[in-house]
Design an enzyme around this catalytic site. Structure first.
Site, PDB file in Angstrom:
ATOM      1  N   ASP A 112      -7.512  23.817  42.836  1.00  0.00           N
ATOM      2  CA  ASP A 112      -7.400  25.277  42.910  1.00  0.00           C
ATOM      3  C   ASP A 112      -7.264  25.701  44.373  1.00  0.00           C
ATOM      4  O   ASP A 112      -7.681  24.979  45.282  1.00  0.00           O
ATOM      5  CB  ASP A 112      -8.672  25.936  42.356  1.00  0.00           C
ATOM      6  CG  ASP A 112      -8.747  25.886  40.834  1.00  0.00           C
ATOM      7  OD1 ASP A 112      -7.770  25.489  40.178  1.00  0.00           O
ATOM      8  OD2 ASP A 112      -9.811  26.257  40.293  1.00  0.00           O
ATOM      9  N   MET A 113      -6.723  26.896  44.587  1.00  0.00           N
ATOM     10  CA  MET A 113      -6.638  27.419  45.958  1.00  0.00           C
ATOM     11  C   MET A 113      -7.634  28.568  46.091  1.00  0.00           C
ATOM     12  O   MET A 113      -7.662  29.471  45.259  1.00  0.00           O
ATOM     13  CB  MET A 113      -5.226  27.906  46.270  1.00  0.00           C
ATOM     14  CG  MET A 113      -5.028  28.279  47.712  1.00  0.00           C
ATOM     15  SD  MET A 113      -5.344  26.916  48.874  1.00  0.00           S
ATOM     16  CE  MET A 113      -3.778  26.051  48.836  1.00  0.00           C
TER      17      MET A 113
ATOM     18  N   GLN B 266      -0.454  30.627  46.225  1.00  0.00           N
ATOM     19  CA  GLN B 266      -0.688  32.034  45.881  1.00  0.00           C
ATOM     20  C   GLN B 266       0.476  32.892  46.377  1.00  0.00           C
ATOM     21  O   GLN B 266       0.757  32.922  47.581  1.00  0.00           O
ATOM     22  CB  GLN B 266      -1.991  32.492  46.536  1.00  0.00           C
ATOM     23  CG  GLN B 266      -3.219  31.738  46.037  1.00  0.00           C
ATOM     24  CD  GLN B 266      -4.330  31.675  47.061  1.00  0.00           C
ATOM     25  OE1 GLN B 266      -4.072  31.514  48.255  1.00  0.00           O
ATOM     26  NE2 GLN B 266      -5.572  31.773  46.624  1.00  0.00           N
TER      27      GLN B 266
ATOM     28  N   ARG C  36       0.816  24.720  40.849  1.00  0.00           N
ATOM     29  CA  ARG C  36       0.528  25.887  40.007  1.00  0.00           C
ATOM     30  C   ARG C  36       0.786  27.107  40.881  1.00  0.00           C
ATOM     31  O   ARG C  36       0.254  27.211  41.984  1.00  0.00           O
ATOM     32  CB  ARG C  36      -0.921  25.896  39.551  1.00  0.00           C
ATOM     33  CG  ARG C  36      -1.287  27.222  38.833  1.00  0.00           C
ATOM     34  CD  ARG C  36      -2.795  27.441  38.746  1.00  0.00           C
ATOM     35  NE  ARG C  36      -3.469  26.452  37.954  1.00  0.00           N
ATOM     36  CZ  ARG C  36      -4.740  26.089  38.147  1.00  0.00           C
ATOM     37  NH1 ARG C  36      -5.462  26.641  39.114  1.00  0.00           N
ATOM     38  NH2 ARG C  36      -5.295  25.173  37.387  1.00  0.00           N
TER      39      ARG C  36
ATOM     40  N   GLY D 158      -2.796  35.125  43.224  1.00  0.00           N
ATOM     41  CA  GLY D 158      -3.866  35.026  44.230  1.00  0.00           C
ATOM     42  C   GLY D 158      -4.881  36.131  43.983  1.00  0.00           C
ATOM     43  O   GLY D 158      -4.514  37.269  43.688  1.00  0.00           O
TER      44      GLY D 158
ATOM     45  N   THR E 262       0.189  33.094  35.047  1.00  0.00           N
ATOM     46  CA  THR E 262       0.184  34.564  35.076  1.00  0.00           C
ATOM     47  C   THR E 262       0.046  35.111  33.661  1.00  0.00           C
ATOM     48  O   THR E 262       0.433  34.463  32.689  1.00  0.00           O
ATOM     49  CB  THR E 262       1.474  35.111  35.718  1.00  0.00           C
ATOM     50  OG1 THR E 262       1.381  36.537  35.792  1.00  0.00           O
ATOM     51  CG2 THR E 262       2.725  34.744  34.932  1.00  0.00           C
TER      52      THR E 262
HETATM   53  P1  FDA Z   1      -2.314  40.988  36.552  1.00  0.00           P
HETATM   54  O1  FDA Z   1      -3.644  40.903  37.236  1.00  0.00           O
HETATM   55  O2  FDA Z   1      -1.367  42.054  36.939  1.00  0.00           O
HETATM   56  O3  FDA Z   1      -2.554  40.931  35.018  1.00  0.00           O
HETATM   57  C1  FDA Z   1      -1.523  41.147  34.065  1.00  0.00           C
HETATM   58  C2  FDA Z   1      -2.155  41.612  32.789  1.00  0.00           C
HETATM   59  O4  FDA Z   1      -2.979  40.571  32.254  1.00  0.00           O
HETATM   60  C3  FDA Z   1      -3.103  42.812  32.913  1.00  0.00           C
HETATM   61  O5  FDA Z   1      -2.415  44.022  32.894  1.00  0.00           O
HETATM   62  C4  FDA Z   1      -4.001  42.618  31.726  1.00  0.00           C
HETATM   63  O6  FDA Z   1      -3.361  43.039  30.550  1.00  0.00           O
HETATM   64  C5  FDA Z   1      -4.158  41.128  31.669  1.00  0.00           C
HETATM   65  N1  FDA Z   1      -5.317  40.657  32.426  1.00  0.00           N
HETATM   66  C6  FDA Z   1      -5.315  40.030  33.626  1.00  0.00           C
HETATM   67  N2  FDA Z   1      -6.559  39.685  33.995  1.00  0.00           N
HETATM   68  C7  FDA Z   1      -7.368  40.116  33.008  1.00  0.00           C
HETATM   69  C8  FDA Z   1      -8.774  40.010  32.783  1.00  0.00           C
HETATM   70  N3  FDA Z   1      -9.595  39.423  33.649  1.00  0.00           N
HETATM   71  N4  FDA Z   1      -9.276  40.550  31.642  1.00  0.00           N
HETATM   72  C9  FDA Z   1      -8.474  41.142  30.739  1.00  0.00           C
HETATM   73  N5  FDA Z   1      -7.130  41.238  30.883  1.00  0.00           N
HETATM   74  C10 FDA Z   1      -6.583  40.728  31.998  1.00  0.00           C
HETATM   75  N6  FDA Z   1      -6.046  32.568  41.796  1.00  0.00           N
HETATM   76  C11 FDA Z   1      -6.294  31.973  42.995  1.00  0.00           C
HETATM   77  O7  FDA Z   1      -6.375  32.662  44.008  1.00  0.00           O
HETATM   78  N7  FDA Z   1      -6.438  30.610  43.063  1.00  0.00           N
HETATM   79  C12 FDA Z   1      -6.322  29.800  41.962  1.00  0.00           C
HETATM   80  O8  FDA Z   1      -6.454  28.591  42.073  1.00  0.00           O
HETATM   81  C13 FDA Z   1      -6.065  30.416  40.710  1.00  0.00           C
HETATM   82  N8  FDA Z   1      -5.942  29.693  39.566  1.00  0.00           N
HETATM   83  C14 FDA Z   1      -5.526  30.303  38.410  1.00  0.00           C
HETATM   84  C15 FDA Z   1      -5.270  29.532  37.258  1.00  0.00           C
HETATM   85  C16 FDA Z   1      -4.740  30.122  36.130  1.00  0.00           C
HETATM   86  C17 FDA Z   1      -4.442  29.278  34.931  1.00  0.00           C
HETATM   87  C18 FDA Z   1      -4.476  31.527  36.117  1.00  0.00           C
HETATM   88  C19 FDA Z   1      -3.857  32.177  34.936  1.00  0.00           C
HETATM   89  C20 FDA Z   1      -4.775  32.274  37.221  1.00  0.00           C
HETATM   90  C21 FDA Z   1      -5.313  31.692  38.358  1.00  0.00           C
HETATM   91  N9  FDA Z   1      -5.648  32.451  39.468  1.00  0.00           N
HETATM   92  C22 FDA Z   1      -5.930  31.818  40.658  1.00  0.00           C
HETATM   93  C23 FDA Z   1      -5.786  33.930  39.359  1.00  0.00           C
HETATM   94  C24 FDA Z   1      -4.514  34.627  39.735  1.00  0.00           C
HETATM   95  O9  FDA Z   1      -4.295  34.544  41.117  1.00  0.00           O
HETATM   96  C25 FDA Z   1      -4.588  36.117  39.355  1.00  0.00           C
HETATM   97  O10 FDA Z   1      -5.640  36.703  40.033  1.00  0.00           O
HETATM   98  C26 FDA Z   1      -4.748  36.362  37.862  1.00  0.00           C
HETATM   99  O11 FDA Z   1      -3.980  35.466  37.105  1.00  0.00           O
HETATM  100  C27 FDA Z   1      -4.295  37.786  37.499  1.00  0.00           C
HETATM  101  O12 FDA Z   1      -2.958  37.952  37.833  1.00  0.00           O
HETATM  102  P2  FDA Z   1      -1.788  38.098  36.755  1.00  0.00           P
HETATM  103  O13 FDA Z   1      -0.613  37.352  37.280  1.00  0.00           O
HETATM  104  O14 FDA Z   1      -2.260  37.655  35.440  1.00  0.00           O
HETATM  105  O15 FDA Z   1      -1.409  39.626  36.819  1.00  0.00           O
END
Ligand code: FDA
Length: 297
Positions: free
Chosen positions: A125-126, A155, A172, A176, A214
């Site tokens: 992870d980052m 990220q 991945r 971020g 995402t």
């Molecule tokens: P966004 O935050 O815009 O979310 C899109 C939509 O998804 C929202 O409108 C909502 O509907 C839904 N949603 C998102 N989060 C939700 C929640 N908590 N509860 C309910 N609904 C929610 N980051 C990092 O800095 N280092 C890392 O190593 C990782 N690793 C990682 C692994 C995996 C498998 C995922 C999916 C994500 C990460 N992340 C991460 C987190 C990533 O950086 C980011 O913060 C989240 O995925 C939220 O961003 P989205 O792209 O989903 O968009």
């Protein structure tokens, strides 16, 4: 996010821990490895892959880092014994990055070697930007030493990411989650999205294996465009446990690989806060929880 939700997000650290724990239970498998294994079995039964995160970023000494590593060895063994389709994700701070770089490198290599012996894979992870350089360095060293079962995370909000991705084999890509200054990170929602697409296109072009992490519908659509015609073993979608499971089902039904990130363990607080901060309906949940408790008493 609405104004009330944004305000609540700022106040979250003041919310009592039991409330945070209740509200974030959907994002975490539970305190024990058995909880994680149960979730993995359910995910596999639904055609989804998984990656297990042993929660531990709040550790403060080398023994705790070794204990977290021990849990990773247990998880890898259990995944192997039970024939589950899952790998592991590690946070380097949980493996001692801030305590002793050499110790962290040693622990990480042991976990990666154990995973290799079991035909499994380790995703690094980052974390926040103070760790980016060290994380990429450790990843590159492992690959240079012949470890092919390890990948890293980039990220899209970091300005440096487009340069960092050059030549990386297994990435991945996520937006971020840490709070970073504008000097090094895009802060505008649309800029982050645009950089995500630009980086994803470049990763696919250079032949990297990509984990498309995402839940953002716009990015999922863009990713589907970018991977069109690509063999399904060149990429996978990735989502967090408890977030948009129905969209995950749809991706699986459409023939894409989907991996769900499954955290478990006793160090649940920091991870829970980050997930709640991203939940667009957080104010409603906190209000409902509060009203529920008031009615209960
Ligand atoms: P966004 O935050 O815009 O979310 C899109 C939509 O998804 C929202 O409108 C909502 O509907 C839904 N949603 C998102 N989060 C939700 C929640 N908590 N509860 C309910 N609904 C929610 N980051 C990092 O800095 N280092 C890392 O190593 C990782 N690793 C990682 C692994 C995996 C498998 C995922 C999916 C994500 C990460 N992340 C991460 C987190 C990533 O950086 C980011 O913060 C989240 O995925 C939220 O961003 P989205 O792209 O989903 O968009």
């Amino acid at each position: 996010m609405a104004l009330l939700d944004r305000t609540i997000v700022k106040l979250l650290p003041a919310v009592p821990r039991p409330v945070v724990q209740r509200l974030s239970s959907r994002y975490i498998a539970g305190p024990s490895v058995d909880d994680a294994l149960r979730v993995l079995a359910d995910l596999n039964a639904a055609g989804k892959l998984a990656t297990v995160d042993v929660l531990g970023e709040e550790i403060s000494n080398a023994d705790e880092a070794r204990a977290i590593a021990g849990q990773y060895h247990d998880v890898l063994a259990r995944i192997d014994e039970e024939g589950l389709d899952a790998n592991v994700s590690v946070k380097l701070t949980a493996l001692g990055l801030e305590l002793d770089h050499a110790l962290c490198a040693e622990i990480l290599e042991n976990v990666v070697s154990d995973a290799a012996a079991r035909g499994s894979f380790v995703r690094i992870d980052m974390e926040d930007s103070s760790t980016t350089e060290r994380t990429l360095h450790l990843y590159r060293s492992l690959r240079a030493d012949g470890h092919t079962n390890v990948g890293v995370v980039l990220q899209a909000y970091l300005r440096r990411t487009y340069d960092d991705l050059e030549g990386l084999d297994n990435v991945r890509l996520c937006k971020g989650i840490y709070v970073e200054p504008a000097s090094i990170a895009y802060r505008d929602f649309h800029e982050v999205r645009a950089n995500y697409v630009r980086c994803l296109e470049r990763l696919v072009e250079q032949g990297s294996y990509v984990g498309i992490a995402t839940h953002d519908e716009y990015l999922i659509d863009e990713a589907l465009r970018v991977v069109q015609g690509l063999s399904p073993d060149r990429y996978e979608f990735q989502m967090l446990l408890g977030v948009r499971p129905d969209r995950g089902d749809q991706l699986v039904a459409d023939g894409h690989r989907l991996r769900v990130y499954v955290p478990y363990g006793s160090h649940w607080y920091e991870y829970s806060l980050r997930r709640l901060q991203e939940n667009p309906k957080i104010a409603g949940y906190i209000a409902a929880d509060t009203v529920g408790r008031v009615l209960h008493f």
